[in-house]
Design an enzyme around this catalytic site. Structure first.
Site, PDB file in Angstrom:
ATOM      1  N   GLN A 279       0.703  -1.307   0.134  1.00  0.00           N
ATOM      2  CA  GLN A 279      -0.039  -0.048  -0.185  1.00  0.00           C
ATOM      3  C   GLN A 279       0.937   1.310   0.050  1.00  0.00           C
ATOM      4  OE1 GLN A 279      -2.410   1.064   3.428  1.00  0.00           O
ATOM      5  NE2 GLN A 279      -4.300   0.985   2.158  1.00  0.00           N
ATOM      6  N   GLU A 363      12.371  31.358 -15.176  1.00  0.00           N
ATOM      7  CA  GLU A 363      11.087  31.968 -15.789  1.00  0.00           C
ATOM      8  C   GLU A 363      10.371  32.293 -14.370  1.00  0.00           C
ATOM      9  OE1 GLU A 363       9.687  31.114 -19.506  1.00  0.00           O
ATOM     10  OE2 GLU A 363      11.622  30.060 -19.996  1.00  0.00           O
TER      11      GLU A 363
HETATM   12  C1  LIG Z   1      19.509  26.718 -16.138  1.00  0.00           C
HETATM   13  C2  LIG Z   1      19.103  28.061 -16.168  1.00  0.00           C
HETATM   14  C3  LIG Z   1      18.553  28.525 -17.359  1.00  0.00           C
HETATM   15  C4  LIG Z   1      18.218  30.007 -17.337  1.00  0.00           C
HETATM   16  N1  LIG Z   1      17.579  30.758 -18.559  1.00  0.00           N
HETATM   17  C5  LIG Z   1      17.499  31.784 -18.754  1.00  0.00           C
HETATM   18  C6  LIG Z   1      17.209  32.451 -20.033  1.00  0.00           C
HETATM   19  O1  LIG Z   1      17.084  31.914 -20.997  1.00  0.00           O
HETATM   20  N2  LIG Z   1      17.185  33.785 -19.977  1.00  0.00           N
HETATM   21  C7  LIG Z   1      17.198  34.714 -18.908  1.00  0.00           C
HETATM   22  O2  LIG Z   1      17.046  35.976 -18.885  1.00  0.00           O
HETATM   23  N3  LIG Z   1      17.478  34.033 -17.663  1.00  0.00           N
HETATM   24  C8  LIG Z   1      17.635  32.684 -17.609  1.00  0.00           C
HETATM   25  N4  LIG Z   1      17.924  32.067 -16.223  1.00  0.00           N
HETATM   26  C9  LIG Z   1      17.934  32.905 -15.008  1.00  0.00           C
HETATM   27  C10 LIG Z   1      16.624  32.612 -14.120  1.00  0.00           C
HETATM   28  O3  LIG Z   1      15.478  33.112 -14.818  1.00  0.00           O
HETATM   29  C11 LIG Z   1      16.977  33.310 -12.842  1.00  0.00           C
HETATM   30  O4  LIG Z   1      18.102  32.381 -12.199  1.00  0.00           O
HETATM   31  C12 LIG Z   1      15.839  33.385 -12.012  1.00  0.00           C
HETATM   32  O5  LIG Z   1      14.911  34.235 -12.318  1.00  0.00           O
HETATM   33  C13 LIG Z   1      16.319  33.711 -10.423  1.00  0.00           C
HETATM   34  O6  LIG Z   1      17.235  34.728 -10.292  1.00  0.00           O
HETATM   35  P1  LIG Z   1      18.334  34.648  -9.297  1.00  0.00           P
HETATM   36  O7  LIG Z   1      19.080  33.523 -10.040  1.00  0.00           O
HETATM   37  O8  LIG Z   1      19.282  35.982  -9.415  1.00  0.00           O
HETATM   38  O9  LIG Z   1      17.879  34.419  -8.123  1.00  0.00           O
HETATM   39  P2  LIG Z   1      17.515  35.647  -6.881  1.00  0.00           P
HETATM   40  O10 LIG Z   1      16.660  36.373  -7.828  1.00  0.00           O
HETATM   41  O11 LIG Z   1      18.818  36.098  -6.356  1.00  0.00           O
HETATM   42  O12 LIG Z   1      16.917  34.612  -5.832  1.00  0.00           O
HETATM   43  C14 LIG Z   1      17.319  34.251  -4.803  1.00  0.00           C
HETATM   44  C15 LIG Z   1      16.241  33.538  -3.879  1.00  0.00           C
HETATM   45  O13 LIG Z   1      15.552  34.544  -3.351  1.00  0.00           O
HETATM   46  C16 LIG Z   1      14.289  34.600  -3.617  1.00  0.00           C
HETATM   47  N5  LIG Z   1      13.691  35.843  -3.961  1.00  0.00           N
HETATM   48  C17 LIG Z   1      14.120  36.956  -4.530  1.00  0.00           C
HETATM   49  N6  LIG Z   1      13.228  37.926  -4.655  1.00  0.00           N
HETATM   50  C18 LIG Z   1      12.248  37.849  -3.945  1.00  0.00           C
HETATM   51  C19 LIG Z   1      11.260  38.279  -3.621  1.00  0.00           C
HETATM   52  N7  LIG Z   1      10.812  39.502  -3.941  1.00  0.00           N
HETATM   53  N8  LIG Z   1      10.113  37.751  -2.612  1.00  0.00           N
HETATM   54  C20 LIG Z   1      10.327  36.629  -2.125  1.00  0.00           C
HETATM   55  N9  LIG Z   1      11.590  35.675  -2.426  1.00  0.00           N
HETATM   56  C21 LIG Z   1      12.537  36.251  -3.519  1.00  0.00           C
HETATM   57  C22 LIG Z   1      14.110  33.728  -5.135  1.00  0.00           C
HETATM   58  O14 LIG Z   1      12.959  33.158  -4.913  1.00  0.00           O
HETATM   59  C23 LIG Z   1      15.163  32.866  -4.552  1.00  0.00           C
HETATM   60  O15 LIG Z   1      14.960  31.629  -3.704  1.00  0.00           O
HETATM   61  C24 LIG Z   1      17.932  30.808 -16.272  1.00  0.00           C
HETATM   62  C25 LIG Z   1      18.733  30.225 -15.066  1.00  0.00           C
HETATM   63  C26 LIG Z   1      19.265  28.706 -14.987  1.00  0.00           C
HETATM   64  C27 LIG Z   1      19.685  28.388 -13.836  1.00  0.00           C
END
Ligand SMILES: Cc1cc2nc3c(=O)[nH]c(=O)nc-3n(C[C@H](O)[C@H](O)[C@H](O)COP(=O)(O)OP(=O)(O)OC[C@H]3O[C@@H](n4cnc5c(N)ncnc54)[C@H](O)[C@@H]3O)c2cc1C
Length: 380
Positions: A279, A363
């Site tokens: 289960q 995204e």
């Molecule tokens: C494999 C991969 C492919 C990607 N492809 C693309 C692409 O094609 N084009 C592109 O432009 N980008 C791309 N990205 C970037 C991706 O969209 C970002 O990594 C993502 O939007 C998060 O941004 P950051 O990594 O700077 O995290 P941060 O913004 O630094 O966030 C870190 C943490 O803080 C939290 N956080 C941040 N702000 C807030 C808020 N206001 N309230 C609550 N929590 C918050 C986040 O949720 C996360 O947990 C890609 C990333 C990866 C890893």
């Protein structure tokens, strides 16, 4: 759920499912582990029209609806999540803004070669200091005479190494923050443009994720996409559509996890019987299926709303949030059901688990999706 799909959508689903099973799945694990971009598969997918499913035939698209696109990305991702996002980033993040915001001249210039798959598209919004806070972009675009001069560096562009055309966001009036950014169409052959660091990642290793360096990149006036200083809106609208692509990718991973779990649970014997008789295993499979179908229905609804031209921003965020959580949940349980085998590279479960994680990040992270959903519910 078949009853929610039209004859054409079911036919497309069966065609893509067959292609994914016979052509994509056999080499998915090997491509992923070896960081190998599946160029031949992308060429074949392009011949089937999968690089331009939801675009009109006049631009070289397949002339189908958005739901068909969602179905195709799910089927492809069920076999290989890397291939799923290559198609999704190309279609949702590069072709869509050009189709939606481009002039007739820009559409005629770029879309036919993109929708045929001859030129892959990418979207470059993120930077080292501009992730969730996408408006904090430091890459600049300055108007000098009748040219735009771009300088800066972008991060994490999916398809960055292979793409020929980028939709790229740069700051045109930094002091205005989100109201001072613009979108540009950048040809990767433009002098001053180069690909920088290629990321080494936890999963979706068959995709390239790269830095993009812009060193005095000179663009003509008609490289501007939409109006000047309206780039943030273009990026946000583009991401709404992109989130449905990622929801579909996550659904593919979730379904793969469920199907592999069922097969393994029926085959594996312990205590003199198949583990599917326990289960504990049955309930895991029931929970996985509930998560998958709930997320599928949300994605179906949001895709339908996009098709009908309704505002679907909140629904896209809900679909992406729930589908990515379903993918993580199902991939985790898939390893659990496979026991020690699930932790090894001999089975696909570990790949699903690594691939699933990114759907909660790109995204818009899950936190940002919750922000989009709650803001729309709490607004006056
Ligand atoms: C494999 C991969 C492919 C990607 N492809 C693309 C692409 O094609 N084009 C592109 O432009 N980008 C791309 N990205 C970037 C991706 O969209 C970002 O990594 C993502 O939007 C998060 O941004 P950051 O990594 O700077 O995290 P941060 O913004 O630094 O966030 C870190 C943490 O803080 C939290 N956080 C941040 N702000 C807030 C808020 N206001 N309230 C609550 N929590 C918050 C986040 O949720 C996360 O947990 C890609 C990333 C990866 C890893």
């Amino acid at each position: 759920m078949d009853s929610l799909l039209t004859e054409d959508q079911l036919m497309l689903r069966d065609m893509v499912r067959k292609f994914a099973k016979e052509r994509i799945e056999p080499e998915a694990g090997d491509n992923e582990r070896n960081h190998r971009f599946p160029q031949e598969i992308i060429n074949e997918a392009a011949e089937m029209g999968l690089m331009g499913i939801a675009y009109p035939e006049e631009f070289g698209g397949a002339g189908m609806d958005y739901l068909s696109y969602m179905i195709a990305v799910e089927e492809v991702s069920r076999a290989c999540a890397s291939t799923g996002v290559i198609i999704s980033a190309h279609s949702s993040l590069a072709c869509d803004p050009i189709f939606r915001f481009g002039t007739e001249h820009q559409k005629q210039k770029y879309l036919p070669s993109m929708l045929s798959g001859e030129r892959i598209g990418a979207f470059s919004l993120s930077e080292s200091n501009a992730g969730s806070d996408a408006g904090a972009t430091q890459t600049t675009a300055k108007k000098v005479g009748d040219k735009w001069i771009l300088n800066g560096s972008k991060l994490w562009a999916t398809n960055g190494k292979q793409a020929g055309i980028f939709v790229l966001i740069a700051s045109t009036e930094p002091e205005l923050k989100t109201r001072g950014v613009s979108a540009f169409i950048v040809d990767a052959n433009t002098p001053g443009y180069s690909v920088g660091k290629v990321e080494r990642k936890l999963g979706i290793k068959a995709t390239s994720t790269t830095e993009i360096i812009l060193d005095n990149v000179e663009l003509s006036e008609d490289a501007l996409l939409g109006e000047v200083n309206k780039g943030f809106k273009i990026a946000m609208v583009t991401l709404d559509g992109g989130r449905l692509g990622i929801a579909s990718q996550a659904l593919g991973i979730a379904r793969a996890s469920i199907e592999d779990s069922i097969k393994y649970a029926k085959e594996r014997k312990q205590f003199g019987q198949s583990i599917s008789k326990f289960q504990a295993i049955q309930w895991m499979i029931a929970d996985m299926w509930c998560q998958y179908e709930s997320a599928w229905l949300l994605t179906w609804r949001a895709s339908k709303m996009k098709n009908e031209g309704l505002d679907y921003s909140r629904e896209a965020a809900m679909a992406k949030l729930m589908a990515s959580e379903a993918a993580m949940f199902c991939a985790n349980k898939c390893i659990q059901i496979h026991g020690g085998n699930g932790y090894t590279e001999d089975f696909n479960a570990e790949r699903y688990y690594r691939d699933a994680k990114i759907t909660e990040i790109y995204e818009g992270t899950s936190e940002i999706q919750r922000l989009v959903i709650s803001r729309s519910l709490l607004k006056d």
